[in-house]
Enzyme design. Structure first.
Site, PDB file in Angstrom:
ATOM      1  N   ASP A 335       0.814  -1.215   0.000  1.00  0.00           N
ATOM      2  CA  ASP A 335       0.000   0.000   0.000  1.00  0.00           C
ATOM      3  C   ASP A 335       0.846   1.263   0.000  1.00  0.00           C
ATOM      4  O   ASP A 335       0.323   2.362  -0.193  1.00  0.00           O
ATOM      5  CB  ASP A 335      -0.955   0.005   1.195  1.00  0.00           C
ATOM      6  CG  ASP A 335      -2.128  -0.937   0.994  1.00  0.00           C
ATOM      7  OD1 ASP A 335      -2.476  -1.208  -0.177  1.00  0.00           O
ATOM      8  OD2 ASP A 335      -2.693  -1.418   1.985  1.00  0.00           O
ATOM      9  N   ARG A 366      -2.563  -0.333  -9.612  1.00  0.00           N
ATOM     10  CA  ARG A 366      -1.821   0.861  -9.213  1.00  0.00           C
ATOM     11  C   ARG A 366      -0.557   1.094 -10.025  1.00  0.00           C
ATOM     12  O   ARG A 366      -0.122   2.238 -10.168  1.00  0.00           O
ATOM     13  CB  ARG A 366      -1.514   0.804  -7.707  1.00  0.00           C
ATOM     14  CG  ARG A 366      -2.762   1.072  -6.866  1.00  0.00           C
ATOM     15  CD  ARG A 366      -2.518   0.975  -5.389  1.00  0.00           C
ATOM     16  NE  ARG A 366      -3.733   1.384  -4.649  1.00  0.00           N
ATOM     17  CZ  ARG A 366      -4.008   1.048  -3.406  1.00  0.00           C
ATOM     18  NH1 ARG A 366      -3.148   0.292  -2.729  1.00  0.00           N
ATOM     19  NH2 ARG A 366      -5.115   1.466  -2.827  1.00  0.00           N
TER      20      ARG A 366
END
Length: 464
Positions: A335, A366
């Site tokens: 993350d 991402r």
């Protein structure tokens, strides 16, 4: 309501306290639900994912009092009356909202209930893979199905009743969350659950789950390489009182914002327990010259950037890294990749964020998203299958003069509804000349409610 936020060049000063950890809050809510008696959770994170969990666990028998304040704002202490031995099959379809943690944690628990459970969520969740969950639940002895066979995503349907577990073997590469879910499910079983992982990732989160389970009386054996896990349930789970530590995933954003600007800030209430892998960001950034002091006695980070750094320049560079490049394996704390990708753009030299395939299976891909949006801002970046490469340039040379190779500029960017993408791009916008507009910035509430207000209290000047 969709919100576009504008960021422009600003310096930061003062103190900031980030919210409690999402990972800890969701674990606390689930364990308090499984417990007998009344638990108190202090300093919980009132984010969308945590509120989705607070709304879901009553479906299996607990009661959650958020101590609502004015304007329906959750209070700083939540009370959970546990379901304990009266826990039961969900009374309705479980809508996890945008929370992958809730989906992957609660679905294995549902496999211990007699009857059918159905899990769904928002459009983003319906794109998150669940085939690996189906596989492990079938290994346990449950029935599990993907409602749309042509799509690897929710709705997920489970017929449970598993109380005598079978050994489970799985990769662990997709996510650590479903492994934690299996560990939670073991608390409902009549015998130890053995889990074998062939390629475990995000391992600090497995350690976090281990610590929580041991807190409520379970015995957890976990090999040093995380490939062998055994959970022996306690006879009874008792209620508890806990204080949720600050969220390192949220700490990353004011931290990088300060380092990319002429700023001097203190981040308070830092978690030094070592149960959040994202705290590695401090060591990583210090290795390229970041001016960060971690006071472990006072639980603070003092961050100085740019002209406010102690050398008056605040230049970040990979020159002292092995081979002149910064290499970071992010599988243990994926993350952090958005924050690391952004700050790498202002680090002189090449940064390689490795072992990053798991980052393609979050709220967005991402790697692909950050490549697209950072290029709009003038960054030299490349997303590969399992890594993200940034050829960065510091705004200043080593002697403090302007760096002619620095080419970042303001632009209009998209968050794709991903909270970490939105916050990372907003922080980068604080270092750029002109106005950077971030679309769908309201998604920050998923993990950092009040992010823009908290940053504006430091002088960020975000406006919508």
């Amino acid at each position: 309501m969709r919100m576009t936020v504008t960021a422009s060049n600003h310096s930061l000063s003062g103190h900031i306290t980030v919210p409690g950890s999402k990972s800890h809050t969701i674990r606390a809510l689930l364990l308090a639900t499984l417990a007998e008696g009344v638990s108190e959770i202090k300093n919980p994170l009132p984010s969308a994912d945590c509120l989705s969990t607070a709304a879901a666990v009553p479906l299996i028998g607990s009661e959650v009092d958020l101590n609502l304040m004015t304007e329906d704002e959750p209070g700083s202490s939540w009370i959970v009356t546990g379901a304990g031995k009266n826990i039961h099959l969900p009374t309705d379809v479980v809508n996890v909202g945008n929370s992958g943690s809730l989906l992957y944690f609660l679905s294995p628990i549902a496999a211990t209930f007699d009857g059918w459970s159905v899990f769904t969520g928002d459009d983003s969740i319906k794109k998150r893979p669940v085939a690996h969950v189906v596989d492990v639940l079938r290994q346990l002895g449950a029935e599990a199905y993907i409602a749309r066979p042509e799509v690897n995503g929710c709705p997920l349907i489970i017929k449970g009743g598993v109380r005598e577990p079978r050994k489970v073997t799985t990769g662990g590469t997709v996510s650590s969350q479903y492994i934690s879910g299996l560990m939670f499910a073991a608390l409902r079983m009549h015998a130890p659950l053995h889990i074998e992982l062939t390629d475990p990732k995000e391992t600090p989160y497995l350690t976090m789950t281990k610590v929580w389970l041991e807190r409520v009386g379970a015995k957890v054996s976990m090999s040093k390489d995380f490939k062998h896990i055994t959970v022996t349930p306690p006879e009874e789970i008792n209620a508890f009182t806990c204080t949720i530590p600050s969220d390192w995933e949220a700490v990353a954003f004011p931290l990088i914002a300060a380092l990319m600007t002429d700023s001097d800030i203190v981040i308070d209430n830092i978690d030094g327990s070592g149960t959040q892998g994202d705290d590695a960001i401090v060591r990583i950034l210090q290795s390229v010259g970041a001016d960060i002091d971690w006071n472990r006695e006072e639980n603070t980070l003092h961050v100085r950037g740019g002209k406010k750094a102690r050398d008056g320049i605040g230049r970040l560079s990979t020159e002292h890294c092995a081979g002149g490049e910064l290499h970071v394996a992010v599988s243990d704390f994926p993350d952090a990749i958005c924050a690391l990708a952004v700050i790498a753009c202002v680090i002189e030299g090449t940064t390689v964020l490795e072992d990053a395939a798991v980052c393609r299976r979050k709220e967005t891909d991402r790697l692909a998203v950050m490549e697209t949006e950072l290029r709009k801002l003038g960054a030299d970046v490349e997303a590969r299958e399992d890594c993200f490469i940034i050829h960065g340039h510091a705004p200043m040379t080593a002697n403090g003069s302007e760096n002619p190779l620095y080419a970042l500029h303001a632009s209009h960017v998209k968050s794709y509804g991903d909270h970490r993408v939105a916050m990372s791009l907003a922080c980068l916008g604080l270092s750029l000349s002109g106005e950077t507009e971030i679309e769908e910035a309201e998604c920050c509430k998923v993990s950092f409610p009040g992010f823009f207000d908290a940053m504006n209290a430091l002088g960020a000047g975000f406006c919508s």
